[in-house]
Design a protein around this motif. Structure first.
Motif, PDB file in Angstrom:
ATOM      1  N   SER A 286     -19.842  -4.691  30.365  1.00 57.77           N
ATOM      2  CA  SER A 286     -19.995  -5.393  29.085  1.00 57.77           C
ATOM      3  C   SER A 286     -21.178  -4.900  28.276  1.00 57.77           C
ATOM      4  CB  SER A 286     -20.139  -6.902  29.327  1.00 57.77           C
ATOM      5  OG  SER A 286     -18.984  -7.439  29.924  1.00 57.77           O
ATOM      6  N   LYS A 293     -18.749  -2.771  22.188  1.00 58.91           N
ATOM      7  CA  LYS A 293     -18.901  -4.048  22.901  1.00 58.91           C
ATOM      8  C   LYS A 293     -18.097  -5.140  22.188  1.00 58.91           C
ATOM      9  CE  LYS A 293     -23.516  -2.905  24.615  1.00 58.91           C
ATOM     10  NZ  LYS A 293     -23.514  -1.554  24.041  1.00 58.91           N
ATOM     11  N   LYS A 294     -17.512  -6.001  22.964  1.00 63.67           N
ATOM     12  CA  LYS A 294     -16.740  -7.113  22.423  1.00 63.67           C
ATOM     13  C   LYS A 294     -17.677  -8.294  22.198  1.00 63.67           C
ATOM     14  CE  LYS A 294     -12.526  -5.733  24.869  1.00 63.67           C
ATOM     15  NZ  LYS A 294     -13.095  -4.562  25.567  1.00 63.67           N
ATOM     16  N   ASN A 297     -17.168 -11.470  24.184  1.00 63.16           N
ATOM     17  CA  ASN A 297     -17.679 -11.434  25.546  1.00 63.16           C
ATOM     18  C   ASN A 297     -19.137 -11.829  25.619  1.00 63.16           C
ATOM     19  OD1 ASN A 297     -15.716 -10.983  27.433  1.00 63.16           O
ATOM     20  ND2 ASN A 297     -16.478  -8.972  28.057  1.00 63.16           N
ATOM     21  N   TRP A 301     -20.676 -14.712  27.940  1.00 62.35           N
ATOM     22  CA  TRP A 301     -21.787 -14.488  28.864  1.00 62.35           C
ATOM     23  C   TRP A 301     -22.857 -15.561  28.693  1.00 62.35           C
ATOM     24  CZ3 TRP A 301     -22.264 -11.931  33.182  1.00 62.35           C
ATOM     25  CH2 TRP A 301     -21.422 -10.852  33.448  1.00 62.35           C
ATOM     26  N   SER A 346     -12.386 -15.608  32.163  1.00 60.39           N
ATOM     27  CA  SER A 346     -12.279 -15.243  30.742  1.00 60.39           C
ATOM     28  C   SER A 346     -12.968 -13.914  30.467  1.00 60.39           C
ATOM     29  CB  SER A 346     -12.896 -16.348  29.876  1.00 60.39           C
ATOM     30  OG  SER A 346     -12.224 -17.577  30.049  1.00 60.39           O
ATOM     31  N   ILE A 347     -14.168 -13.741  31.009  1.00 57.57           N
ATOM     32  CA  ILE A 347     -14.886 -12.472  30.840  1.00 57.57           C
ATOM     33  C   ILE A 347     -14.108 -11.338  31.496  1.00 57.57           C
ATOM     34  CG2 ILE A 347     -16.987 -11.211  31.458  1.00 57.57           C
ATOM     35  CD1 ILE A 347     -18.496 -13.877  31.291  1.00 57.57           C
ATOM     36  N   ASN A 350     -11.160 -10.436  29.354  1.00 59.58           N
ATOM     37  CA  ASN A 350     -11.624  -9.813  28.114  1.00 59.58           C
ATOM     38  C   ASN A 350     -12.095  -8.383  28.332  1.00 59.58           C
ATOM     39  OD1 ASN A 350     -11.112 -11.907  26.390  1.00 59.58           O
ATOM     40  ND2 ASN A 350     -13.236 -12.296  25.831  1.00 59.58           N
ATOM     41  N   THR A 351     -12.426  -8.042  29.580  1.00 55.77           N
ATOM     42  CA  THR A 351     -13.017  -6.740  29.881  1.00 55.77           C
ATOM     43  C   THR A 351     -11.990  -5.725  30.363  1.00 55.77           C
ATOM     44  OG1 THR A 351     -15.087  -7.852  30.504  1.00 55.77           O
ATOM     45  CG2 THR A 351     -14.816  -5.568  31.204  1.00 55.77           C
TER      46      THR A 351
END
Length: 561
Positions: A286, A293-294, A297, A301, A346-347, A350-351
C-alpha cells in the motif's frame, strides 16, 4: 467472472437480510433489566443525578470516571430518554446503540473500490460482522452503549476528507469534536486522535497536523483530570513475562473471532499470526510499492490502526502474565476483533488484483456464511436461557419481595439491593410480573434432588490488595433433569432467617463450546463474597410451566464464613 447488475442487487438484498436477522435476534433476546455494571451505569447514575440539586454536583456526576471511562454517550442517552419518558428502557437504549454498528459498517464499506466485485465483498464483511460471536457486547446495555458509539465517532470524521485528501479547518474542527466524544464515551477513543494525525501527515498537512496534535494533548489532559486507576485492574507488569504475555495476548485478540473453546486456543493464535503477517505485506504494497496509491486504502488503514490500537490497549490493560491470556477470549472483545477483521479484508480486496478476487471471493463467502450460522447456533441456547431467567426474576414483584427477604443477587456490590429498592421507589425502571413471590421454600413436595457442590478459592489481585473470593460450584446431576428445559431453574440458598438468594442454572447443551462443566442437567457458579455469614440450605426451584415452581430439597448445607 464479474457480478452483473441484477446479481449485485440480489447480493445487496442478502446483505440486508443478514443485518435484519442480526437486529431481530438481538431485539428478541435483549431484556430491560440491569446486568452487572448496569446497576451503576446507567441506573444508579440516573438516581444520583436526580437526587442532587446543585448544577456543579450534577456536572461532576455526569463526567465522573467509571473504571477508566467517563461514559459520556451512555449518560447523554439515559438523560435524554428519562427527560422524554420519565423512566429508562434498557432494551431501547441497547437497540439504539447497536445501530452504531451498522453506521460504522457503512463507513468501512464506503472505502471499497472493487467495482463490480463490491457487492460480493460487502456480503463477506456483513456475514462476519453481523454475527453473534460477540453477543455480550450487543446484549448488555452498558457495553453496547460504549462499544458501538466509540467506533462510530472515532471513524466518522473520515467522511469529511475530500477524495484527494484535502480537509478544511472547519471540517477538521468537527473531526476533533467527534474524537473528543469518542474519548469521553470510552477510553479507547484516545486512539482515534493519533489515527487522524497520521492521516494528516500522510497527506502532507503538516501545519494542521501540528495544531490538531496540540489540541489533542489539551483534551487528553482534561480527560485525565481526577483520574485514578480502577482498583479491580491488575497492576501493570513490565517484566519479560509480562511483555511476552501482552504480545501473545495481542496476537490472540486479533484472531479472537475464531475462538471455539479453551481446548483450541491454537486456532485464534494461528489466525492472529497470519493476519498480522499479511498485514505487514499489505502495508508494504500500500505504501512502498511503486504504483499509484489508492486513497481509499489510506482511509481504511486509518480505521485499521484504530482497531489494532484498541486490541493492543486491551492486551496491555488486561494481560500481565500467561495465566491471564484467557482474557483475550472474553466474547465482548471479539467485537473489536471482528471490526479489525472486516477492515483487514477490505484492505486486502482493495489491494489484490481482480483475478485473485475471483479465486478467493466465493471461498470467503462460504467461510463467512459458515461463521455466521455457527455464531447463532452457538449462542442461541445461552441467549434463550439468559433472557427468560432475567425476564422471570428481575421484575417488579421481586422488589416487593425485598421486604420479606427474597433477593436476586447479582454482582459484587453490597449496595445493589439498596440502590434497586430506591430505583423502584422512584419508578425509574418498569418491570413485568413475576411468580417468585408465590414460592414457598418450606414446601418439599417435589422430593429431593442430587447435587454436586464444591467450593474453591480464586486468587485475584486488585491493585496492591490480594484476597480470596469465596466461590461455590454447583452441578445438577439428577437424571430427572437430563432432558429438562432449565430456562426456569434456579438454585436457592435459603438462610436460616428465611432469606433466600437465587442463582440461575445454565443449560449444558451448547453447540461447539466447552460450556459443559459436568453434571447431567446444568450448572451454576456462585460468587458468595458479599453474602452474609451463616448457614444456608441448598434447594432447587424448577419452573413447571404452570406459572409456579416445584421446590426440590437437598441434603447440602453451606456455611459461609
Amino acid at each position: 467472472m464479474r457480478i452483473s447488475g441484477w446479481a449485485g442487487k440480489v447480493l445487496y438484498l442478502v446483505v440486508s437480510l443478514v443485518i435484519l436477522v442480526f437486529f431481530l435476534f438481538n431485539c428478541k433476546y435483549t431484556y430491560d433489566f440491569p446486568y452487572l455494571d448496569d446497576f451503576d451505569t446507567p441506573v444508579n447514575f440516573l438516581r444520583r443525578l436526580i437526587e442532587n440539586n446543585g448544577i456543579q454536583e450534577k456536572l461532576k456526576i455526569f463526567f465522573e470516571f467509571h473504571s477508566d471511562h467517563r461514559l459520556f454517550n451512555l449518560r447523554v442517552e439515559v438523560l435524554i430518554y428519562y427527560l422524554l419518558f420519565g423512566y429508562i428502557n434498557l432494551h431501547t437504549i441497547t437497540f439504539i446503540n447497536n445501530l452504531f454498528i451498522l453506521f460504522s459498517f457503512l463507513i468501512v464499506v464506503k472505502f471499497l473500490n472493487r467495482g463490480a466485485f463490491t457487492p460480493l465483498i460487502v456480503l463477506i464483511l456483513a456475514l462476519f460482522l453481523f454475527s453473534n460471536s460477540y453477543f455480550t457486547a450487543i446484549n448488555w446495555a452498558h457495553v453496547s452503549a460504549n462499544y458501538g458509539p466509540v467506533v462510530f465517532f472515532s471513524i466518522a470524521g473520515l467522511l469529511l476528507f475530500e477524495k484527494n485528501g484535502s480537509i478544511s479547518g472547519v471540517k477538521l474542527s468537527l473531526i476533533f469534536i467527534f474524537c473528543s466524544i469518542a474519548l469521553f464515551s470510552f477510553g479507547n477513543g484516545i486512539i482515534s486522535f493519533f489515527s487522524y494525525i497520521l492521516l494528516l501527515i500522510y497527506f502532507k498537512h503538516y501545519r494542521k497536523a501540528l495544531i490538531f496534535a496540540g489540541f489533542t494533548l489539551l483534551i487528553i489532559g482534561v480527560f485525565f483530570i481526577d483520574y485514578q486507576r480502577a482498583t479491580y485492574l491488575e497492576e501493570v507488569h513490565w517484566g519479560v513475562e509480562g511483555l511476552l504475555a501482552k504480545m501473545l495476548g495481542f496476537i490472540r485478540l486479533v484472531g479472537a473471532f475464531s475462538f471455539i473453546n479453551d481446548d483450541w486456543t491454537v486456532i485464534p493464535t494461528v489466525t492472529g499470526t497470519v493476519i498480522l503477517a499479511v498485514t505487514l505485506l499489505l502495508f508494504y504494497l500500500s505504501f512502498f510499492k511503486k504504483e499509484e496509491k489508492k486513497t481509499n486504502n489510506v482511509y481504511l488503514w486509518a480505521v485499521y490502526i484504530f482497531f489494532l490500537g484498541t486490541l493492543l490497549a486491551i492486551a496491555h490493560g488486561r494481560i500481565n502474565n500467561f495465566n491471564e491470556l484467557k482474557e483475550a477470549f472474553v466474547d465482548r472483545y471479539r467485537f473489536y476483533s471482528l471490526f479489525a477483521l472486516i477492515t483487514f479484508v477490505s484492505i486486502l480486496f482493495n489491494t489484490i488484483n481482480f483475478r485473485t478476487i475471483r479465486y478467493i471471493g466465493f471461498l470467503m463467502v462460504f467461510a463467512a456464511l459458515s461463521f455466521n450460522i455457527y455464531s447463532y447456533l452457538a449462542v442461541h441456547k445461552v441467549a434463550y436461557n439468559n433472557y427468560y431467567k432475567k425476564l422471570l426474576v428481575c421484575t417488579e414483584n421481586n422488589f416487593i419481595n425485598f421486604k420479606r427477604g427474597v433477593y436476586y443477587y447479582q454482582g459484587d456490590d453490597r449496595t445493589i439491593v439498596k440502590s434497586l429498592a430506591e430505583v423502584y421507589e422512584k419508578k425509574l425502571l418498569k418491570f413485568n410480573n413475576n411468580v417468585l413471590q408465590q414460592v414457598d421454600l418450606g414446601s418439599n413436595d417435589a422430593g429431593e434432588v442430587q447435587l454436586d457442590v464444591k467450593t474453591d478459592s480464586v486468587y485475584r489481585r486488585y491493585g496492591k490488595t490480594v484476597f480470596y473470593d469465596r466461590m461455590l460450584f454447583v452441578k445438577l446431576k439428577d437424571l430427572r433433569f437430563k432432558n429438562h428445559n432449565l430456562s426456569g431453574a434456579y438454585l436457592a440458598l435459603e438462610h436460616n432467617e428465611g432469606k433466600a438468594y437465587y442463582y440461575p442454572f445454565y443449560q449444558n447443551s451448547h453447540i461447539g463450546r466447552n460450556f459443559v462443566k459436568g453434571g447431567v442437567g446444568g450448572y451454576t457458579d456462585l460468587n458468595m463474597i458479599n453474602i452474609p455469614h451463616g448457614l444456608y440450605k441448598v434447594k432447587v426451584l424448577v419452573y413447571n410451566g404452570l406459572k409456579n415452581y416445584e421446590v426440590y430439597s437437598s441434603n447440602e448445607v453451606i456455611r459461609v464464613l
